[in-house]
Motif scaffolding. Structure first.
Motif, PDB file in Angstrom:
ATOM      1  N   ARG A  30       0.837  -1.204   0.000  1.00  0.00           N
ATOM      2  CA  ARG A  30       0.000   0.000   0.000  1.00  0.00           C
ATOM      3  C   ARG A  30       0.871   1.254   0.000  1.00  0.00           C
ATOM      4  NH1 ARG A  30      -5.270  -0.183   1.539  1.00  0.00           N
ATOM      5  NH2 ARG A  30      -4.978   1.811   2.601  1.00  0.00           N
ATOM      6  N   LEU A  31       1.913   1.239   0.837  1.00  0.00           N
ATOM      7  CA  LEU A  31       2.775   2.406   0.964  1.00  0.00           C
ATOM      8  C   LEU A  31       3.520   2.696  -0.341  1.00  0.00           C
ATOM      9  CD1 LEU A  31       4.025   4.628   2.735  1.00  0.00           C
ATOM     10  CD2 LEU A  31       5.799   2.970   3.361  1.00  0.00           C
ATOM     11  N   THR A  32       4.085   1.677  -0.968  1.00  0.00           N
ATOM     12  CA  THR A  32       4.827   1.911  -2.211  1.00  0.00           C
ATOM     13  C   THR A  32       3.907   2.395  -3.333  1.00  0.00           C
ATOM     14  OG1 THR A  32       4.735  -0.467  -2.744  1.00  0.00           O
ATOM     15  CG2 THR A  32       6.740   0.351  -1.667  1.00  0.00           C
ATOM     16  N   ARG A  33       2.672   1.959  -3.339  1.00  0.00           N
ATOM     17  CA  ARG A  33       1.703   2.483  -4.313  1.00  0.00           C
ATOM     18  C   ARG A  33       1.377   3.947  -3.988  1.00  0.00           C
ATOM     19  NH1 ARG A  33      -0.319  -1.750  -7.375  1.00  0.00           N
ATOM     20  NH2 ARG A  33       0.112  -3.794  -6.452  1.00  0.00           N
ATOM     21  N   HIS A  34       1.184   4.239  -2.711  1.00  0.00           N
ATOM     22  CA  HIS A  34       0.910   5.616  -2.276  1.00  0.00           C
ATOM     23  C   HIS A  34       2.046   6.551  -2.689  1.00  0.00           C
ATOM     24  CE1 HIS A  34      -0.029   9.030   0.322  1.00  0.00           C
ATOM     25  NE2 HIS A  34       1.208   8.952   0.777  1.00  0.00           N
ATOM     26  N   LEU A  35       3.271   6.097  -2.578  1.00  0.00           N
ATOM     27  CA  LEU A  35       4.442   6.914  -2.902  1.00  0.00           C
ATOM     28  C   LEU A  35       4.752   6.954  -4.398  1.00  0.00           C
ATOM     29  CD1 LEU A  35       6.770   5.846   0.037  1.00  0.00           C
ATOM     30  CD2 LEU A  35       5.535   8.020  -0.214  1.00  0.00           C
ATOM     31  N   GLY A  36       3.977   6.207  -5.207  1.00  0.00           N
ATOM     32  CA  GLY A  36       4.204   6.177  -6.647  1.00  0.00           C
ATOM     33  C   GLY A  36       5.379   5.311  -7.059  1.00  0.00           C
ATOM     34  N   MET A  37       5.835   4.459  -6.186  1.00  0.00           N
ATOM     35  CA  MET A  37       6.950   3.556  -6.491  1.00  0.00           C
ATOM     36  C   MET A  37       6.464   2.322  -7.237  1.00  0.00           C
ATOM     37  SD  MET A  37       8.732   3.921  -2.743  1.00  0.00           S
ATOM     38  CE  MET A  37      10.098   2.813  -3.039  1.00  0.00           C
ATOM     39  N   ARG A  38       5.170   2.064  -7.152  1.00  0.00           N
ATOM     40  CA  ARG A  38       4.556   0.938  -7.858  1.00  0.00           C
ATOM     41  C   ARG A  38       3.278   1.432  -8.488  1.00  0.00           C
ATOM     42  NH1 ARG A  38       3.324  -3.854  -4.717  1.00  0.00           N
ATOM     43  NH2 ARG A  38       3.309  -4.795  -6.756  1.00  0.00           N
ATOM     44  N   ASP A  39       2.866   0.789  -9.551  1.00  0.00           N
ATOM     45  CA  ASP A  39       1.628   1.154 -10.226  1.00  0.00           C
ATOM     46  C   ASP A  39       0.429   0.649  -9.435  1.00  0.00           C
ATOM     47  OD1 ASP A  39       2.988   2.344 -12.322  1.00  0.00           O
ATOM     48  OD2 ASP A  39       3.036   0.502 -13.523  1.00  0.00           O
ATOM     49  N   GLY A  40      -0.662   1.325  -9.640  1.00  0.00           N
ATOM     50  CA  GLY A  40      -1.918   0.893  -9.034  1.00  0.00           C
ATOM     51  C   GLY A  40      -2.362   1.838  -7.934  1.00  0.00           C
ATOM     52  N   ALA A  41      -3.671   1.900  -7.807  1.00  0.00           N
ATOM     53  CA  ALA A  41      -4.264   2.771  -6.793  1.00  0.00           C
ATOM     54  C   ALA A  41      -4.199   2.102  -5.420  1.00  0.00           C
ATOM     55  CB  ALA A  41      -5.719   3.054  -7.154  1.00  0.00           C
ATOM     56  N   VAL A  42      -4.178   2.918  -4.409  1.00  0.00           N
ATOM     57  CA  VAL A  42      -4.232   2.425  -3.034  1.00  0.00           C
ATOM     58  C   VAL A  42      -5.693   2.427  -2.610  1.00  0.00           C
ATOM     59  CG1 VAL A  42      -3.500   2.824  -0.663  1.00  0.00           C
ATOM     60  CG2 VAL A  42      -1.999   3.488  -2.543  1.00  0.00           C
ATOM     61  N   PRO A  43      -6.233   1.258  -2.266  1.00  0.00           N
ATOM     62  CA  PRO A  43      -7.616   1.261  -1.789  1.00  0.00           C
ATOM     63  C   PRO A  43      -7.728   2.105  -0.521  1.00  0.00           C
ATOM     64  CG  PRO A  43      -6.750  -0.992  -1.990  1.00  0.00           C
ATOM     65  CD  PRO A  43      -5.623  -0.052  -2.233  1.00  0.00           C
ATOM     66  N   PRO A  44      -8.845   2.775  -0.336  1.00  0.00           N
ATOM     67  CA  PRO A  44      -8.991   3.573   0.888  1.00  0.00           C
ATOM     68  C   PRO A  44      -8.826   2.684   2.124  1.00  0.00           C
ATOM     69  CG  PRO A  44     -10.810   3.982  -0.631  1.00  0.00           C
ATOM     70  CD  PRO A  44     -10.022   2.834  -1.187  1.00  0.00           C
ATOM     71  N   ALA A  45      -8.116   3.209   3.107  1.00  0.00           N
ATOM     72  CA  ALA A  45      -7.945   2.476   4.370  1.00  0.00           C
ATOM     73  C   ALA A  45      -9.245   2.584   5.156  1.00  0.00           C
ATOM     74  CB  ALA A  45      -6.783   3.055   5.155  1.00  0.00           C
ATOM     75  N   ALA A  46      -9.740   1.459   5.605  1.00  0.00           N
ATOM     76  CA  ALA A  46     -11.017   1.437   6.322  1.00  0.00           C
ATOM     77  C   ALA A  46     -10.784   1.433   7.832  1.00  0.00           C
ATOM     78  CB  ALA A  46     -11.809   0.193   5.918  1.00  0.00           C
ATOM     79  N   GLY A  47     -11.649   2.115   8.535  1.00  0.00           N
ATOM     80  CA  GLY A  47     -11.658   2.049   9.994  1.00  0.00           C
ATOM     81  C   GLY A  47     -10.468   2.680  10.687  1.00  0.00           C
ATOM     82  N   ILE A  48      -9.834   3.669  10.059  1.00  0.00           N
ATOM     83  CA  ILE A  48      -8.674   4.312  10.679  1.00  0.00           C
ATOM     84  C   ILE A  48      -9.126   5.119  11.896  1.00  0.00           C
ATOM     85  CG2 ILE A  48      -6.844   6.050  10.377  1.00  0.00           C
ATOM     86  CD1 ILE A  48      -6.265   3.512   8.857  1.00  0.00           C
ATOM     87  N   ARG A  49      -8.362   4.940  12.981  1.00  0.00           N
ATOM     88  CA  ARG A  49      -8.613   5.686  14.216  1.00  0.00           C
ATOM     89  C   ARG A  49      -7.310   6.361  14.624  1.00  0.00           C
ATOM     90  NH1 ARG A  49     -11.737   2.901  18.596  1.00  0.00           N
ATOM     91  NH2 ARG A  49     -12.817   4.878  18.575  1.00  0.00           N
ATOM     92  N   PHE A  50      -7.401   7.633  14.970  1.00  0.00           N
ATOM     93  CA  PHE A  50      -6.224   8.391  15.379  1.00  0.00           C
ATOM     94  C   PHE A  50      -6.124   8.417  16.899  1.00  0.00           C
ATOM     95  CE2 PHE A  50      -7.024   9.934  11.122  1.00  0.00           C
ATOM     96  CZ  PHE A  50      -5.742   9.895  10.586  1.00  0.00           C
ATOM     97  N   VAL A  51      -4.958   8.038  17.391  1.00  0.00           N
ATOM     98  CA  VAL A  51      -4.692   8.046  18.832  1.00  0.00           C
ATOM     99  C   VAL A  51      -4.065   9.396  19.155  1.00  0.00           C
ATOM    100  CG1 VAL A  51      -3.421   6.957  20.719  1.00  0.00           C
ATOM    101  CG2 VAL A  51      -4.358   5.551  18.854  1.00  0.00           C
ATOM    102  N   ARG A  52      -4.798  10.201  19.897  1.00  0.00           N
ATOM    103  CA  ARG A  52      -4.324  11.546  20.242  1.00  0.00           C
ATOM    104  C   ARG A  52      -3.655  11.581  21.611  1.00  0.00           C
ATOM    105  NH1 ARG A  52      -8.289  14.729  17.021  1.00  0.00           N
ATOM    106  NH2 ARG A  52      -7.421  14.318  14.961  1.00  0.00           N
ATOM    107  N   GLU A  53      -3.946  10.585  22.443  1.00  0.00           N
ATOM    108  CA  GLU A  53      -3.328  10.539  23.772  1.00  0.00           C
ATOM    109  C   GLU A  53      -3.044   9.098  24.143  1.00  0.00           C
ATOM    110  OE1 GLU A  53      -5.286  10.930  27.998  1.00  0.00           O
ATOM    111  OE2 GLU A  53      -4.858  12.946  27.222  1.00  0.00           O
ATOM    112  N   ARG A  54      -1.858   8.875  24.675  1.00  0.00           N
ATOM    113  CA  ARG A  54      -1.477   7.560  25.199  1.00  0.00           C
ATOM    114  C   ARG A  54      -1.112   7.713  26.662  1.00  0.00           C
ATOM    115  NH1 ARG A  54       3.425   5.783  21.742  1.00  0.00           N
ATOM    116  NH2 ARG A  54       3.883   7.976  22.017  1.00  0.00           N
TER     117      ARG A  54
END
Length: 186
Positions: A87-111
């Motif tokens: 996914r990362l190499t596609r996002h960076l344009g290092m490989r061909d193909g679209a990156v499917p949207p990441a599902a269910g991402i949650r941001f941790v603001r405090e640990r």
């Protein structure tokens, strides 16, 4: 020596805005559900402990990946990393193909990290990925004769990002880190 809940993280307060934005996008593109927003910003002249800090200070986008249990090779976790790299190499344009949207991402603001007040043997009562309420027992520390010397509890409700998975523990060592402020991606 940790049981980890897979997550990525980026430095949310270090570097230029474009570098922070690119770092965040890389952490999300990797595709694991939890993205930790590291809130600290060391002084510009402070020595860096992490390579990611050095990178973003120098204008290079960077993010961290935490996956694994005790250094064991587990096929499902290897696949998680391989998929994330694809996914990362596609996002960076290092490989061909679209990156499917990441599902269910949650941001941790405090640990919140719970540390040992005693040296001894840690007996964990929770696993990475588990949700806990404030006051839940995370584990106990015993002396070398099995007598309980400390009961460790969750100071807040949260999601276990990591818990110590080996028995030996030293005073001051973190035994668990909880995601205590989590927001869904929009």
């Amino acid at each position: 020596h940790e049981d980890l809940r897979p997550w990525t993280g980026y430095y949310a307060k270090i570097g230029r805005p474009d570098v922070i934005s690119q770092s965040r996008a890389m952490a999300v593109a990797f595709g694991v559900p939890y993205v930790v927003e590291f809130p600290f910003a060391p002084a510009p002249d402070a020595l860096a402990t992490y390579t990611g800090v050095v990178a973003v200070r120098r204008g290079v986008p960077a993010f961290d990946v935490e996956v694994g249990r005790l250094g064991n090779v587990e096929p499902d976790l290897v696949e998680l990393i391989a998929t994330g790299l694809d996914r990362l190499t596609r996002h960076l344009g290092m490989r061909d193909g679209a990156v499917p949207p990441a599902a269910g991402i949650r941001f941790v603001r405090e640990r919140t990290t719970v540390a040992a007040d005693a040296t001894g043997v840690f007996h964990g009562r929770v696993r990475a990925g588990q949700d806990v309420a404030a006051g839940d027992t995370l584990g106990v520390i015993t002396d070398y004769f099995g007598r309980e010397v400390q009961r460790l509890t969750a100071p807040k409700a949260g999601h276990i990002l990591f818990v110590l998975a080996t028995p030996a523990v030293n005073r001051g060592e973190g035994v668990a880190t909880l995601a205590t402020e989590v927001v869904d991606a929009r």
